[in-house]
Design a protein around this motif. Structure first.
Motif, short mmCIF file in Angstrom:
data_model
loop_
_atom_site.label_atom_id
_atom_site.label_comp_id
_atom_site.label_asym_id
_atom_site.label_seq_id
_atom_site.Cartn_x
_atom_site.Cartn_y
_atom_site.Cartn_z
N ARG A 16 0.65 -1.14 -0.20
CA ARG A 16 0.30 0.28 -0.02
C ARG A 16 0.98 1.07 0.15
N LYS A 42 -7.75 -5.92 -3.40
CA LYS A 42 -7.33 -5.80 -2.77
C LYS A 42 -7.44 -4.39 -2.38
N ASP A 46 -10.41 -2.85 0.12
CA ASP A 46 -9.61 -1.96 1.07
C ASP A 46 -10.10 -0.21 1.07
N TRP A 48 -8.12 1.38 -1.11
CA TRP A 48 -7.09 2.59 -1.88
C TRP A 48 -6.90 3.85 -2.88
#
Length: 165
Positions: A16, A42, A46, A48
């Protein structure tokens, strides 16, 4: 082809951090041996995201690199040498700033310890401590700005890259 990393060994925080610093998904997949679907899932799950400022800066940097690359391909040997020299100077300066940040953090911690331990008691001591913190911040983060100026002079293309304080 490298085998995919076992999911248990994936350090998602490192991934990240690289993503938020502007590394592309393709670069992340290669660096961390991830499948496209694993990384995309992912990122989406999440949430990002790059800030608007980061996205703008990454695009501007890419645009600048494209201009430099184009001019480099058309430059004479002496101009190419100058371009390489200036880029190396920028890289060296960036490494110095990173080192300065590390040192500044260490000094900052010592100054803050002095505040916490009562070492700075008078207003004069406090002013000296806060002044030192401001100086360290300036040294660690001098706010570099890369400028790429192009001038056409007949067939020669000149590139100017410099740090501006």
């Amino acid at each position: 082809m490298r085998a995919m990393m076992a999911k248990a060994n994936i350090n998602w925080q490192d991934i990240r951090n690289d993503y938020e610093r502007g590394m592309s998904q393709a670069e992340l997949r290669k660096k961390y041996s991830l499948s496209p679907s694993t990384l995309a899932t992912k990122i989406k799950r999440d949430g990002w995201e790059l800030s608007q400022e980061q996205s703008t800066n990454i695009k501007a940097f890419g645009d600048s690199l494209a201009k430099i690359s184009q001019n480099y391909s058309q430059a004479t040997q002496s101009q190419k040498a100058e371009i390489i020299n200036r880029i190396n100077t920028i890289i060296d300066d960036s490494e110095i700033m990173a080192s300065n940040r590390h040192l500044a953090k260490r000094f900052q911690a010592r100054i803050l310890d002095g505040f916490n331990d009562g070492m700075f008691e008078s207003s004069k001591d406090i002013k000296a401590g806060t002044s030192a913190l401001k100086d360290l911040e300036y040294i660690a983060n001098p706010k570099p700005s890369v400028e790429v100026n192009q001038s056409q002079s007949q067939a020669n293309t000149l590139i100017k890259i410099e740090f501006v304080e």
